[in-house]
Design an enzyme around this catalytic site. Structure first.
Site, mmCIF file in Angstrom:
data_model
loop_
_atom_site.group_PDB
_atom_site.id
_atom_site.type_symbol
_atom_site.label_atom_id
_atom_site.label_comp_id
_atom_site.label_asym_id
_atom_site.label_seq_id
_atom_site.Cartn_x
_atom_site.Cartn_y
_atom_site.Cartn_z
ATOM 1 N N LYS A 260 0.849 -1.198 0.000
ATOM 2 C CA LYS A 260 0.000 0.000 0.000
ATOM 3 C C LYS A 260 0.880 1.242 0.000
ATOM 4 C CE LYS A 260 -3.660 2.640 1.572
ATOM 5 N NZ LYS A 260 -4.503 2.916 0.415
ATOM 6 N N GLY B 28 -7.575 7.722 1.714
ATOM 7 C CA GLY B 28 -6.784 8.818 2.281
ATOM 8 C C GLY B 28 -5.388 8.417 2.714
ATOM 9 N N LEU B 29 -4.848 7.378 2.093
ATOM 10 C CA LEU B 29 -3.473 6.938 2.352
ATOM 11 C C LEU B 29 -3.127 6.828 3.837
ATOM 12 C CD1 LEU B 29 -1.667 9.048 -0.440
ATOM 13 C CD2 LEU B 29 -2.567 6.723 -0.595
ATOM 14 N N CYS C 94 -2.576 9.841 -6.962
ATOM 15 C CA CYS C 94 -3.693 9.650 -6.032
ATOM 16 C C CYS C 94 -4.777 10.657 -6.408
ATOM 17 C CB CYS C 94 -3.246 9.855 -4.582
ATOM 18 S SG CYS C 94 -4.618 9.659 -3.447
ATOM 19 N N GLY D 201 -6.573 -1.946 -14.154
ATOM 20 C CA GLY D 201 -7.930 -1.424 -14.253
ATOM 21 C C GLY D 201 -8.867 -2.475 -14.799
HETATM 22 C C1 LIG Z 1 -9.576 0.337 -1.493
HETATM 23 C C2 LIG Z 1 -8.583 0.778 -2.530
HETATM 24 C C3 LIG Z 1 -7.413 1.404 -2.120
HETATM 25 C C4 LIG Z 1 -6.474 1.824 -3.046
HETATM 26 N N1 LIG Z 1 -5.325 2.402 -2.610
HETATM 27 C C5 LIG Z 1 -4.361 2.736 -3.505
HETATM 28 C C6 LIG Z 1 -3.111 3.219 -3.063
HETATM 29 O O1 LIG Z 1 -2.846 3.359 -1.868
HETATM 30 N N2 LIG Z 1 -2.172 3.532 -3.989
HETATM 31 C C7 LIG Z 1 -2.396 3.377 -5.333
HETATM 32 O O2 LIG Z 1 -1.497 3.656 -6.136
HETATM 33 N N3 LIG Z 1 -3.585 2.899 -5.785
HETATM 34 C C8 LIG Z 1 -4.564 2.574 -4.902
HETATM 35 N N4 LIG Z 1 -5.757 2.060 -5.355
HETATM 36 C C9 LIG Z 1 -5.967 1.883 -6.809
HETATM 37 C C10 LIG Z 1 -5.593 0.491 -7.234
HETATM 38 O O3 LIG Z 1 -4.214 0.252 -7.047
HETATM 39 C C11 LIG Z 1 -5.944 0.266 -8.710
HETATM 40 O O4 LIG Z 1 -5.260 1.230 -9.483
HETATM 41 C C12 LIG Z 1 -7.442 0.384 -8.969
HETATM 42 O O5 LIG Z 1 -8.172 -0.260 -7.964
HETATM 43 C C13 LIG Z 1 -7.839 -0.169 -10.344
HETATM 44 O O6 LIG Z 1 -7.618 -1.554 -10.440
HETATM 45 P P1 LIG Z 1 -8.831 -2.625 -10.333
HETATM 46 O O7 LIG Z 1 -9.829 -2.264 -11.385
HETATM 47 O O8 LIG Z 1 -8.174 -3.946 -10.591
HETATM 48 O O9 LIG Z 1 -9.381 -2.501 -8.969
HETATM 49 C C14 LIG Z 1 -6.716 1.637 -4.440
HETATM 50 C C15 LIG Z 1 -7.897 1.009 -4.848
HETATM 51 C C16 LIG Z 1 -8.819 0.573 -3.917
HETATM 52 C C17 LIG Z 1 -10.058 -0.104 -4.404
#
Ligand SMILES: Cc1cc2nc3c(=O)[nH]c(=O)nc-3n(C[C@H](O)[C@H](O)[C@H](O)COP(=O)(O)O)c2cc1C
Ligand SMILES: Cc1cc2nc3c(=O)[nH]c(=O)nc-3n(C[C@H](O)[C@H](O)[C@H](O)COP(=O)(O)OP(=O)(O)OC[C@H]3O[C@@H](n4cnc5c(N)ncnc54)[C@H](O)[C@@H]3O)c2cc1C
Lengths: 289, 315
Positions: free
Chosen positions: B43, B70-71, B127, B240
C-alpha cells in the site's frame, strides 16, 4: 438460479469434500451449498450451509464475508460481513442469522436449498473466554444477538454459566431465545412494548446479577445504548468486557482500511480495522456512536 | 508448459499477475500462497503517520465502487522497520508504492526506501484525491518530469511511475516520465468521481470525492496502455478492471508486460491465483510457449481500411 454470475472465475474456491491444495491457510474462499434459508420472523432469516471442513474452524465472534447473489439483476459489488451464528462440526455446516435490509441481504434471502453460495472466512478476532470466569452476562439487541449467540456454545463447552439479556421491540421479534436456552443459558427478555427494555430497568437487572456473583465478564453487540450501559457498569464494578463492532467493510483481510472505527486507548483516540483487529474488541476501549 | 515469466527492466516476474497497491497486503497470505504471485505490491506509504479520510470510505454505485481511503499508514520509519520485513518473508519481488505532497519529499522518500528488501519503488504521483500541485503530479507533464527526475537522482532502484487516467493527455505525461528516467509506467490509478445520496442529500463518501473502480473501466485504461505503448520504450503495467485471464491477455496484447489486480481480489480473495492458473491454461491450449510473446502482439497493422471491403467480409 445461478448464484455465481462469474462462477468460472472462482475455481480456486473450495467445495465440501474438495482436496485443499493449501491446507496451512487460515482463511478460505469456499462455495457452500444451501441446506435451508427460512424466515424466523418478518425481518430475519436463518441460513444453513454445507461447507468445506476448513470453514468449520470458525468460532464465536468471527465472521464470514459473503458474496451476495443479486436481488435485481444488477451486480452487488462488495461482499457483506456476517457473524457466524452456529457451527455444526458433525453435520459440516455453518449457519447465519441475518436481517433482510438492503440489496446484499435481499439477495441472500433469495437463496434456495441446493444453491451455491460463496463465502470467505473465517475472518477476524472473535470472543475470548478467560480462565477464571465462571459466569458471564450477554446483552444484545436485534441482529447483535446473532453475533452473541455462539458465545453460549463456547461458554457451555467450557462449563461457564451464561445469563443472556435479550432486548427487542416486542415479544414476537425476540431472537435466539431457544438457541441460548438450548445451550443451558438463562435468558431474560426485555421489550419496548412493556417498557422493560428501558436502560434503567436493564441496569437494575445487571446490578442484581453482579450482586449474585453472576457477572465475571460482559459481552455486547448491536446497540450503542447497551454498550454505554455495560461500559459504565463495567468501570464501576471493574468487570472486563468485550464488544463486537460493525462497519462497512471491503476486503476482510486488513488490507484496504475501509472498515475503521474509533477506539480510545490509554487516553488516546485511534482507528482500528473491524475486519482484522476485531470485530471483537475490549469493551472499555470502544467509542460509542 | 508455458513460461509465464516476464521481464520488467532488470526485474523478472514469475508471471505477469501482481496485486494493485492499496487493494492488497501481506495479510492476504491467510488465504492465498503469496509465493505464487508475480510480485508483491505494498500500500502507498507516506512520510508521516496518517489516519486517512473520514468514513465512509467506500460506496457502491451502479457500475462499481467508489472509494477514498486517504493513504492511512504508520509512516515511512515504521514501514521500513516492520512492514518491509513482513513482505521479505516471501519470494516475489517487493514493489513499494510511495506518495508525498512535495517533489523534494518524494525524492527524499525514494532515497529512504532504497533498502535491500525493496526491489522496486513505485511513485504514486496519481492519487486522485490529492491536489494536482500537491502530490497528484501526474495531472501535469512538467510536474511529472520534475518529480521523477528528482527521485531518479536519489535512487538506483527500479523506479516505476503510476499515472493518472484523469490527466487530459496521458501520452505526453507518460513520455515525460520516461524522459525523466522512469523504468516502467503503471497505467493507471482510479477515476475521480462523486456519489450523492438521494435519501439525505449528502455525499456518500466522508471525503466527498473518491476513485471509481470498475471492470467497466477496462476498455478506457486498455486504450491508454495501447496509446502509451506506441510511444514509449519502457515496459508498462496495466491496471484497471482485470477480473479474469483474458483481461491479462488483452492488456498484454495492447502492450503491457504485466497487470495489477485490485477489485477482483475483493470480490474473490483467491482471484489472483485463479487468474494465474487460467492464464497458464489459456496459453497451453493455444500452444503459446512464452506469455511474453503476447506483449504488444495486437494485430493492428493490416486492418482493412476500405469500409466497402470490411462490410463485405463475414462477421
Ligand atoms: C480500497 C482501494 C485502495 C487503493 N489504494 C491505492 C493506493 O494506496 N495507492 C495506489 O497507487 N492505488 C490505490 N488504489 C488503486 C488500485 O491500485 C488500482 O489502481 C485500482 O483499484 C484499479 O484496479 P482494479 O480495477 O483492478 O481494482 C486503491 C484502490 C482501492 C479499491
Ligand atoms: C463483523 C460483522 C458481523 C455482522 N454480523 C451480522 C449478522 O450476523 N447478521 C446480520 O444481519 N447482520 C450482520 N452484520 C451487518 C451486515 O453486514 C449488514 O447488515 C449488511 O452488510 C447490510 O447489507 P445490505 O446490502 O443488506 O444493506 P445495504 O444496502 O448495504 O445497507 C443497509 C444498511 O446497513 C448498513 N450497513 C451496510 N454495511 C454494514 C455493515 N457492514 N455493518 C453494519 N451496517 C452496515 C448501511 O449503512 C445501511 O444503513 C454484521 C456486520 C459486521 C461488520
Amino acid at each position: 438460479m445461478p448464484s455465481e454470475p462469474k462462477g468460472k472465475y472462482t475455481n480456486s474456491a473450495l467445495r465440501a469434500g474438495d482436496q485443499d491444495p493449501y491446507p496451512q491457510r487460515l482463511v478460505g474462499e469456499f462455495i457452500g451449498t444451501v441446506v435451508s434459508n427460512r424466515s424466523v420472523n418478518d425481518e430475519y432469516k436463518h441460513l444453513i450451509l454445507d461447507v468445506h471442513e476448513h470453514a468449520l474452524n470458525a468460532y464465536a465472534g468471527q465472521m464470514f464475508h459473503l458474496l451476495c447473489p443479486s436481488p435485481d439483476d444488477e451486480e452487488v459489488w462488495m461482499r457483506r460481513p456476517m457473524s457466524v451464528y452456529r457451527v455444526d462440526r458433525q453435520a459440516g455446516q455453518v449457519e447465519f442469522l441475518y436481517k433482510v435490509e438492503g440489496r446484499g441481504t435481499r439477495g441472500i434471502a433469495t437463496l434456495a436449498p441446493g444453491d451455491d453460495f460463496n463465502l470467505a472466512g473465517p475472518l477476524g478476532v472473535g470472543f475470548k473466554l478467560q480462565q477464571g470466569w465462571n459466569n458471564i452476562v450477554v446483552l444484545g439487541r436485534g441482529v447483535g444477538l446473532a453475533t452473541l449467540a455462539p458465545l453460549s456454545q463456547l461458554a457451555a463447552e467450557r462449563g461457564i454459566g451464561v445469563t443472556a439479556i435479550l432486548s427487542a421491540r416486542n415479544p414476537a421479534v425476540v431472537m435466539s431465545k431457544e438457541l441460548f436456552e438450548g445451550l443451558g443459558a438463562r435468558t431474560i427478555t426485555v421489550v419496548d412494548s412493556d417498557g422493560s427494555s428501558a436502560i434503567e430497568n436493564v441496569e437494575k437487572i445487571i446490578e442484581a446479577l453482579i450482586a449474585e456473583g453472576k457477572a465475571d465478564a460482559f459481552f455486547t453487540c448491536g446497540s450503542n445504548r447497551l454498550l454505554k450501559l455495560m461500559q459504565r457498569l463495567g468501570k464501576k464494578h471493574n468487570i472486563p468486557g468485550q464488544v463486537a463492532m460493525e462497519q462497512i467493510m471491503v476486503c476482510g483481510f486488513g488490507a484496504c482500511y475501509v472498515c475503521m472505527r474509533t477506539f480510545e486507548v490509554d487516553g488516546q483516540r485511534v482507528l482500528r480495522r473491524v475486519c482484522r483487529d476485531g470485530p471483537v474488541f475490549n469493551m472499555q476501549e470502544a467509542v460509542g456512536w | 508448459m508455458v513460461d509465464l515469466s516476464v521481464k520488467i527492466g532488470d526485474i523478472t516476474l514469475q508471471n505477469p499477475v501482481t496485486p494493485a497497491s492499496g487493494a492488497f497486503s501481506w495479510e492476504y497470505n491467510d488465504v492465498i500462497d503469496l509465493n505464487r504471485l508475480g510480485g508483491l505490491v505494498a500500500k502507498t506509504i507516506c512520510r508521516e503517520p496518517r489516519l486517512g479520510n473520514p468514513t465512509p470510505r467506500m460506496a457502491e454505485t451502479e457500475g462499481g465502487i467508489i472509494q477514498s481511503i486517504g493513504l492511512p499508514g504508520k509512516g515511512i520509519e515504521y514501514f521500513v522497520a516492520h512492514i518491509v520485513p513482513e513482505y521479505a518473508k516471501f519470494k516475489p519481488p517487493l514493489i513499494v508504492s510511495v506518495s508525498s505532497e512535495s517533489i523534494e519529499d518524494f525524492a527524499a522518500l525514494a532515497a529512504e526506501l532504497s533498502v535491500p528488501d525493496v526491489d522496486v519503488i513505485e511513485a504514486n504521483i496519481s492519487c486522485p484525491t490529492r491536489n494536482s500541485t500537491g502530490g497528484n503530479f501526474a495531472m501535469h507533464e512538467g510536474y511529472t518530469r520534475d518529480c521523477i527526475q528528482a527521485m531518479r537522482a536519489k535512487t538506483k532502484k527500479p523506479l516505476w511511475v503510476k499515472l493518472s487516467p484523469n490527466a487530459g493527455d496521458i501520452v505526453s505525461i507518460a513520455k515525460a516520465a520516461e524522459d525523466a528516467g522512469a523504468d516502467c509506467l503503471v497505467i493507471a490509478n482510479t477515476f475521480l468521481s462523486l456519489k450523492i445520496r438521494t435519501d439525505n442529500f449528502r455525499p456518500a463518501l466522508g471525503n466527498k470525492f473518491g476513485g471509481l473502480v470498475s471492470p467497466a473501466l477496462k476498455p478506457i485504461i486498455l486504450r491508454m496502455v495501447y496509446q502509451v505503448a506506441k510511444v514509449v520504450k519502457i515496459p508498462i503495467v496495466g491496471i484497471g478492471g482485470v477480473t479474469k485471464a483474458e483481461d491479462v491477455v488483452e492488456y498484454m496484447l495492447a502492450g503491457a508486460s504485466a497487470v495489477g489486480v485490485g477489485y477482483a481480489g475483493f470480490r474473490n480473495p483467491t482471484a489472483l491465483i485463479t487468474i494465474i492458473e487460467d492464464l497458464a491454461a489459456w496459453c497451453n491450449e493455444r500452444g503459446i510457449k512464452k506469455v511474453a510473446e503476447l506483449i504488444g502482439a495486437v494485430r493492428d497493422q493490416d486492418m482493412e481500411k476500405d469500409p466497402l471491403v470490411a462490410a463485405s467480409a463475414g462477421v
